[in-house]
Design a protein around this motif. Structure first.
Motif, PDB file in Angstrom:
ATOM      1  N   GLU A   1       0.831  -1.213   0.000  1.00 27.98           N
ATOM      2  CA  GLU A   1       0.000   0.000   0.000  1.00 27.98           C
ATOM      3  C   GLU A   1       0.860   1.256   0.000  1.00 27.98           C
ATOM      4  N   ASP A   2       1.993   1.197   0.698  1.00 25.42           N
ATOM      5  CA  ASP A   2       2.926   2.321   0.684  1.00 25.42           C
ATOM      6  C   ASP A   2       3.435   2.580  -0.728  1.00 25.42           C
ATOM      7  N   LEU A   3       3.805   1.515  -1.436  1.00 22.00           N
ATOM      8  CA  LEU A   3       4.332   1.693  -2.793  1.00 22.00           C
ATOM      9  C   LEU A   3       3.298   2.340  -3.704  1.00 22.00           C
ATOM     10  N   GLU A   4       2.042   1.953  -3.560  1.00 28.61           N
ATOM     11  CA  GLU A   4       0.986   2.560  -4.368  1.00 28.61           C
ATOM     12  C   GLU A   4       0.862   4.047  -4.055  1.00 28.61           C
ATOM     13  N   LYS A   5       0.931   4.384  -2.773  1.00 28.69           N
ATOM     14  CA  LYS A   5       0.833   5.781  -2.358  1.00 28.69           C
ATOM     15  C   LYS A   5       2.023   6.592  -2.877  1.00 28.69           C
ATOM     16  N   ILE A   6       3.218   6.009  -2.788  1.00 24.06           N
ATOM     17  CA  ILE A   6       4.420   6.698  -3.258  1.00 24.06           C
ATOM     18  C   ILE A   6       4.359   6.902  -4.769  1.00 24.06           C
ATOM     19  N   GLU A   7       3.903   5.893  -5.494  1.00 24.15           N
ATOM     20  CA  GLU A   7       3.771   6.016  -6.951  1.00 24.15           C
ATOM     21  C   GLU A   7       2.813   7.132  -7.335  1.00 24.15           C
ATOM     22  N   ARG A   8       1.702   7.231  -6.608  1.00 25.37           N
ATOM     23  CA  ARG A   8       0.741   8.298  -6.904  1.00 25.37           C
ATOM     24  C   ARG A   8       1.364   9.673  -6.665  1.00 25.37           C
ATOM     25  N   ARG A   9       2.121   9.809  -5.566  1.00 23.65           N
ATOM     26  CA  ARG A   9       2.760  11.089  -5.284  1.00 23.65           C
ATOM     27  C   ARG A   9       3.831  11.392  -6.342  1.00 23.65           C
ATOM     28  N   MET A  10       4.566  10.370  -6.790  1.00 19.61           N
ATOM     29  CA  MET A  10       5.544  10.570  -7.857  1.00 19.61           C
ATOM     30  C   MET A  10       4.867  11.069  -9.125  1.00 19.61           C
ATOM     31  N   ALA A  11       3.706  10.499  -9.451  1.00 18.14           N
ATOM     32  CA  ALA A  11       2.985  10.923 -10.654  1.00 18.14           C
ATOM     33  C   ALA A  11       2.586  12.390 -10.553  1.00 18.14           C
ATOM     34  N   GLU A  12       2.219  12.824  -9.357  1.00 17.88           N
ATOM     35  CA  GLU A  12       1.869  14.241  -9.169  1.00 17.88           C
ATOM     36  C   GLU A  12       3.083  15.135  -9.383  1.00 17.88           C
ATOM     37  N   ILE A  13       4.218  14.726  -8.836  1.00 15.70           N
ATOM     38  CA  ILE A  13       5.451  15.511  -8.993  1.00 15.70           C
ATOM     39  C   ILE A  13       5.853  15.584 -10.458  1.00 15.70           C
ATOM     40  N   ILE A  14       5.714  14.470 -11.173  1.00 18.05           N
ATOM     41  CA  ILE A  14       6.045  14.445 -12.599  1.00 18.05           C
ATOM     42  C   ILE A  14       5.094  15.351 -13.373  1.00 18.05           C
ATOM     43  N   ASP A  15       3.796  15.310 -13.043  1.00 20.10           N
ATOM     44  CA  ASP A  15       2.819  16.163 -13.735  1.00 20.10           C
ATOM     45  C   ASP A  15       3.098  17.645 -13.496  1.00 20.10           C
ATOM     46  N   GLU A  16       3.699  17.976 -12.354  1.00 24.09           N
ATOM     47  CA  GLU A  16       4.007  19.384 -12.039  1.00 24.09           C
ATOM     48  C   GLU A  16       5.203  19.904 -12.825  1.00 24.09           C
TER      49      GLU A  16
ATOM     50  N   THR B   1      11.039  17.288 -14.046  1.00 22.50           N
ATOM     51  CA  THR B   1      10.383  16.005 -13.720  1.00 22.50           C
ATOM     52  C   THR B   1       9.428  15.555 -14.819  1.00 22.50           C
ATOM     53  N   GLY B   2       8.882  16.501 -15.577  1.00 18.45           N
ATOM     54  CA  GLY B   2       7.942  16.135 -16.631  1.00 18.45           C
ATOM     55  C   GLY B   2       8.560  15.332 -17.760  1.00 18.45           C
ATOM     56  N   ARG B   3       9.898  15.244 -17.801  1.00 16.16           N
ATOM     57  CA  ARG B   3      10.558  14.445 -18.831  1.00 16.16           C
ATOM     58  C   ARG B   3      10.510  12.956 -18.522  1.00 16.16           C
ATOM     59  N   LEU B   4      10.047  12.594 -17.324  1.00 12.37           N
ATOM     60  CA  LEU B   4       9.923  11.178 -16.952  1.00 12.37           C
ATOM     61  C   LEU B   4       8.560  10.673 -17.401  1.00 12.37           C
ATOM     62  N   LYS B   5       8.556   9.722 -18.313  1.00  6.94           N
ATOM     63  CA  LYS B   5       7.306   9.304 -18.946  1.00  6.94           C
ATOM     64  C   LYS B   5       6.753   7.971 -18.450  1.00  6.94           C
ATOM     65  N   ALA B   6       7.603   7.061 -18.059  1.00  9.42           N
ATOM     66  CA  ALA B   6       7.140   5.727 -17.666  1.00  9.42           C
ATOM     67  C   ALA B   6       7.951   5.271 -16.466  1.00  9.42           C
ATOM     68  N   VAL B   7       7.380   5.428 -15.267  1.00  2.87           N
ATOM     69  CA  VAL B   7       8.061   5.085 -14.021  1.00  2.87           C
ATOM     70  C   VAL B   7       7.190   4.107 -13.245  1.00  2.87           C
ATOM     71  N   LYS B   8       7.812   3.057 -12.729  1.00  2.13           N
ATOM     72  CA  LYS B   8       7.071   2.036 -11.983  1.00  2.13           C
ATOM     73  C   LYS B   8       7.904   1.558 -10.803  1.00  2.13           C
ATOM     74  N   LEU B   9       7.304   1.503  -9.622  1.00  5.18           N
ATOM     75  CA  LEU B   9       7.971   0.930  -8.459  1.00  5.18           C
ATOM     76  C   LEU B   9       7.735  -0.572  -8.447  1.00  5.18           C
ATOM     77  N   MET B  10       8.782  -1.337  -8.124  1.00  2.89           N
ATOM     78  CA  MET B  10       8.741  -2.774  -8.317  1.00  2.89           C
ATOM     79  C   MET B  10       8.626  -3.572  -7.014  1.00  2.89           C
ATOM     80  N   ARG B  11       9.514  -3.283  -6.062  1.00  4.39           N
ATOM     81  CA  ARG B  11       9.539  -4.098  -4.855  1.00  4.39           C
ATOM     82  C   ARG B  11      10.366  -3.399  -3.783  1.00  4.39           C
TER      83      ARG B  11
END
Length: 228
Positions: free
Chosen positions: A115-130, A192-202
């Motif tokens: 659940e933490d990884l999902e939350k962190i990924e969502r926050r990363m997506a926000e930072i990238i969108d900014e 940060t917007g130059r990052l297009k495909a980021v995924k947390l794995m484990r």
């Protein structure tokens, strides 16, 4: 004094003083400028925003191994920013790019959950969108110790003046995007917007400095690519 750059086809091109890798890529063509994530000057990979000296020049694009290395390095920084945003009191250690991905080591007082990884990924997506700009700064050792006063792993690196981790001699290089600052020698993508495909794995446990006598940290692994 004009900046004279030898480009990959062997021709010499002249630019005004202060020209950056981004400027040169745009001058060559819009497609190259869009794909550019860094520049290479006399063999060294540098930020696209860095003013250039005369020398041999080429553009590092997002589909090359060097370009993926830069993107993954930047993705690790975005992950650290997300973790520090989400977990007050978190400390962070090192976060290098690796083959096919990146990792960063943290201490939040407990292991990370799925659940933490999902939350962190969502926050990363926000930072990238900014589309936050990465800005390089050079600090004195004393200034850096003040900036990272609440981060024991960073202060250990600074005290050790390890050039491979962003410290060297009496100066320390950091990268800033908004309020987040990390110790780093770079280079990074321009924003940060130059990052297009980021995924947390484990996640996994990891001792600081690989020494079982040191604190055990929590390592998050991720990957980043030019396209999804």
């Amino acid at each position: 004094m004009p900046v004279q750059l030898t480009v990959p086809d062997g021709t010499m091109r002249e630019f005004p003083e202060g020209v950056t890798g981004a400027d040169v890529a745009a001058d060559i063509g819009p497609r190259l400028a869009k794909a550019a994530v860094a520049a290479r000057l006399d063999g060294a990979i540098v930020d696209l925003t860095r003013p250039l000296n005369s020398g041999e020049f080429s553009v590092v694009t997002d589909t090359t191994e060097d370009g993926r290395h830069v993107m993954r390095h930047s993705a690790a920084h975005v992950m650290a920013q997300a973790v520090l945003d989400l977990y007050p009191g978190a400390t962070f250690a090192i976060g290098p790019p690796i083959v096919d991905g990146f990792y960063y080591d943290f201490d939040i007082g407990r292991p990370f959950t799925p659940e933490d990884l999902e939350k962190i990924e969502r926050r990363m997506a926000e930072i990238i969108d900014e589309d936050q700009a990465f800005e390089r700064q050079v600090l004195s050792k004393g200034e850096a110790l003040e900036v990272f006063a609440d981060q024991p792993f960073k202060t250990e690196i600074i005290e050790g003046v390890d050039e491979s981790e962003g410290a060297g001699g009496s100066e320390v290089s950091v990268y800033r995007n908004l309020e987040f600052v990390d110790l780093c020698r770079g280079p990074h993508v321009p924003s940060t917007g130059r990052l297009k495909a980021v995924k947390l794995m484990r996640t996994a446990g990891a001792y600081w400095r690989g020494d079982e006598n040191n604190p055990q940290l929590q390592r998050i692994y991720g990957t980043a690519w030019a396209t999804k």
